[in-house]
Write a protein that holds these residues in place. Sequence first.
Motif, short mmCIF file in Angstrom:
data_model
loop_
_atom_site.label_atom_id
_atom_site.label_comp_id
_atom_site.label_asym_id
_atom_site.label_seq_id
_atom_site.Cartn_x
_atom_site.Cartn_y
_atom_site.Cartn_z
N GLU A 121 0.83 -1.22 0.00
CA GLU A 121 0.00 0.00 0.00
C GLU A 121 0.86 1.27 0.00
O GLU A 121 0.74 2.07 -0.92
CB GLU A 121 -0.97 -0.02 1.19
N GLU A 151 -4.51 4.51 -0.85
CA GLU A 151 -3.48 3.51 -0.54
C GLU A 151 -2.95 3.79 0.87
O GLU A 151 -2.65 2.87 1.62
CB GLU A 151 -2.35 3.52 -1.57
N HIS A 154 -5.35 2.25 3.13
CA HIS A 154 -5.19 0.79 3.17
C HIS A 154 -4.04 0.40 4.09
O HIS A 154 -4.07 -0.64 4.74
CB HIS A 154 -4.96 0.23 1.77
N GLU A 241 -10.82 0.14 -3.91
CA GLU A 241 -9.90 -0.33 -4.94
C GLU A 241 -10.51 -0.22 -6.35
O GLU A 241 -9.79 0.00 -7.32
CB GLU A 241 -9.54 -1.79 -4.63
FE LIG Z 1 -4.66 -0.65 -1.86
#
Ligand SMILES: [Fe+2]
Length: 472
Positions: A121, A151, A154, A241
């Motif tokens: 990530e 990201e 995440h 995503e």
């Molecule tokens: Fe991701």
Amino acid sequence: MTAADYSEKIPNNVDLREDRRLQRALESWQPNFLRWWESMGPALPTHDVYLRTAVNVGREGWAHFGHVPMRDYRWGVFLAERDRDRRVAFGQHKGEPVWQKVPGEYRADLQRLIVIQGDTEPASVEQQRNLGATAPSLYDLRNLFQVNVEEGRHLWAMVYLLHAYFGREGREEADELLRRNSGSSESPRILGAFNEETPDWLSFFMFTYFTDRDGKYQLGTLKESAFDPLSRTCEFMLKEESHHMFVGTTGVDRVVERTVQLMIEHDTDDVGPHGGIPLAVIQKYVNFHYAVSLDLFGSETSTNVANYFTAGLKGRWSEERRADDHRLLDDSVLVDGITEDGRIGQTEVAALVGLNTDLRRAYISDCRNGVNRWNRILDSAGMPQRLALPHIAFNRKVGAFKGIEATPDGELISAEDWARRKGRWLPTDLDKTHVRSLMRPVHERGKIAAWIAPPRQGINGKPFDYDYVHLG
Ligand SMILES: [Fe+2]
Ligand SMILES: [Fe+2]
């Protein structure tokens, strides 16, 4: 419980305030994250960006859109809603209630799976750090930053699991996630594809098409996990995503569209001198990013992955929709490899050890959709040329084909032959230099670079010429 609590330092829907120790631990990780974001995140100075922020995990209205300074983005911890009746769907624990805690015997394996996912990530944020300086439009710039902040979120999702369920070791791993860096020689990111640079926007679109899609399939297997917090975390990540892959799919659409326009306008395949990216170069970028992403699925056979499945840690793509016994003890499967007589072919193995192949095949058929889509653009413009995915054995560095060389058509060739011909199939320095020469920033509202077509729609109902980003 679906609404996120934004009154806390760390927005969350996991009742963080009920667990003071965990809250304090995460709050002390937060400044390290922000320091990482400042030094390794987007390099282009901005005042604010039109971003979506997760506010709810329900089916509708889960996101809020608005202009925010990126460093004030509310990165938080969000898990999909809990299904109290959920049961393990596969492996030896099939039918048992899912786990709310980590079973001691699976602790090390689960931690490893979370660390590997978590490492990708921040890695992609680092890889994309300098792209803002050459964005083809404010719309694209905004999409890049949206992908970047998500990201980052995440990473938070994985760090929450490490802190909440894996004790001191988990906290140490969370620190390591900020210490490794993409492309670093001393402490690189764990997986190869995440140490490659993303030097231009064609690479970025290919990355979000092919490599973020690998992420989708990995998250899909973790969403099946018997460890329920991991499952719920991944379920919500998958929702975010899909926008990343949309950026890739439509990004390549628009490059192909523009290339076709230039081909027609100048009656030539060689659109380079006219400020476009030739189809042959687009094909080479497809070849490169596809092969690198196939490597991310690991070896064709793996006893580790067989064990993860049997233990219930990691399922198959669409596990519940499969019409088999979900244990696979007596099944077999053909996997790709080099046959005994030295040809590219298939060999039969136990289904459990072939699970990487199973996942890779689901991914490959998904990738074909994009290529079909891009070919429809060529077709409707009356062009005879077509893009294609290269053969599975082409340019592989991991798995059964790593020791051999093959053409994009799957013909086995010698190392000398490969060295002589690879420039026809993979981007050469000349190709990369050309693509980079086109990467001049267009940071003016409603304008777009000449190598790419504008999008059909803006973001969240806004027009293309909306002020998506205010530069700093
Ligand atoms: Fe991701
Ligand atoms: Fe992503």
